[in-house]
Design a protein around this motif. Sequence first.
Motif, PDB file in Angstrom:
ATOM      1  N   GLY A 151      13.217 -14.152  16.732  1.00 15.60           N
ATOM      2  CA  GLY A 151      12.459 -14.233  18.290  1.00 15.60           C
ATOM      3  C   GLY A 151      12.648 -15.229  19.469  1.00 15.60           C
ATOM      4  O   GLY A 151      13.263 -15.739  18.502  1.00 15.60           O
ATOM      5  N   LYS A 217      10.438  -4.523  24.286  1.00 14.17           N
ATOM      6  CA  LYS A 217      10.807  -3.881  23.877  1.00 14.17           C
ATOM      7  C   LYS A 217      12.958  -3.745  24.231  1.00 14.17           C
ATOM      8  O   LYS A 217      13.876  -3.520  23.471  1.00 14.17           O
ATOM      9  CB  LYS A 217      11.020  -2.482  25.281  1.00 14.17           C
ATOM     10  N   TYR A 220      13.852  -6.305  21.671  1.00 18.65           N
ATOM     11  CA  TYR A 220      13.891  -5.315  20.058  1.00 18.65           C
ATOM     12  C   TYR A 220      15.565  -4.984  20.188  1.00 18.65           C
ATOM     13  O   TYR A 220      15.920  -4.775  19.007  1.00 18.65           O
ATOM     14  CB  TYR A 220      12.909  -4.295  20.104  1.00 18.65           C
ATOM     15  N   THR A 232      16.146  -5.367  11.548  1.00 23.30           N
ATOM     16  CA  THR A 232      15.351  -5.944  12.852  1.00 23.30           C
ATOM     17  C   THR A 232      13.639  -4.654  12.153  1.00 23.30           C
ATOM     18  O   THR A 232      12.402  -4.985  12.367  1.00 23.30           O
ATOM     19  CB  THR A 232      15.553  -5.375  13.824  1.00 23.30           C
ATOM     20  N   HIS A 236      10.026  -6.442  11.959  1.00 20.59           N
ATOM     21  CA  HIS A 236       8.684  -6.407  13.050  1.00 20.59           C
ATOM     22  C   HIS A 236       7.840  -5.571  11.884  1.00 20.59           C
ATOM     23  O   HIS A 236       6.647  -5.924  12.474  1.00 20.59           O
ATOM     24  CB  HIS A 236       9.389  -5.566  14.039  1.00 20.59           C
ATOM     25  N   PHE A 239       5.999  -8.596  11.287  1.00 22.01           N
ATOM     26  CA  PHE A 239       5.474  -9.596  11.836  1.00 22.01           C
ATOM     27  C   PHE A 239       4.297  -8.667  12.368  1.00 22.01           C
ATOM     28  O   PHE A 239       3.399  -9.292  12.671  1.00 22.01           O
ATOM     29  CB  PHE A 239       6.124  -8.943  13.431  1.00 22.01           C
ATOM     30  N   ALA A 240       4.106  -6.717  12.259  1.00 24.07           N
ATOM     31  CA  ALA A 240       2.955  -6.724  12.645  1.00 24.07           C
ATOM     32  C   ALA A 240       2.114  -6.778  11.453  1.00 24.07           C
ATOM     33  O   ALA A 240       0.779  -6.886  11.666  1.00 24.07           O
ATOM     34  CB  ALA A 240       3.358  -4.780  12.656  1.00 24.07           C
TER      35      ALA A 240
END
Length: 253
Positions: A151, A217, A220, A232, A236, A239-240
Amino acid sequence: MEKQPVFSIITVTYNAERWLERTILSVLSQSYPNIEYIVIDGASTDKTVEIIRQYASGIVSWVSEPDNGLYDAMNKGLSRATGDYVWFLNAGDTLFTADTVQRIVNFLKKKVYLPDVIYGETRIVDAEGRSLGMRRLKAPRRLTWKSFRMGMLVCHQSFVAKREITPSYNTEYRWSADYDWCVRCLKRAERVYNTRMVLSNYLEDGLSVANRKASLKERYRIMCVYYGSVSTALLHVWFAIRFYFAKWFKGRV
């Protein structure tokens, strides 16, 4: 380091009469003298231009004319810059203290070569300039272009790049071209310097905040370009999961 570097500080603005003056004063009050201040206005219809004219004696270059968006305006600023470094502060953002630039230069005096990228921490402020605390993402001890796969670890307003390595902003990106620009700067950089200082106050009222979902978005998509689609996507998912468990644990405490 033999010479005193020149910092080209660039402010991009549009209809920002509420915030612009504090940004200008933040730059003009710096104790370090070698600053080239540039203001790029997108043909504001409020009192923005009046404010710019009021402080024109301290502004090396300014223009007020229509543009094709934020990143087109930033490219105009880059094209006018002649300093050793470029540093972007949008309307409402400020340098942390009146001696921020001088303190950076004091550290650079100990170095044989000027670093290609200089970075530090960021404090968040509201529309009135009141502190909301430090930015959630802390700048890493060591920063490379690969760091940004996690990020925007360094706020754009606390990311200072040597002008000779800076590319133009990719105006195909509407919301996150600053993220792409920082990655490309770091890919070109050989020497990156962590000041371990708070460099800027960031106004939490910017374009990417108001349009956060669209910005994420787009970011990403950019991550997929530099770090690969599979990597990627997997990151993610992690991350979630981390976000879910953080909320769950917080709810249990």
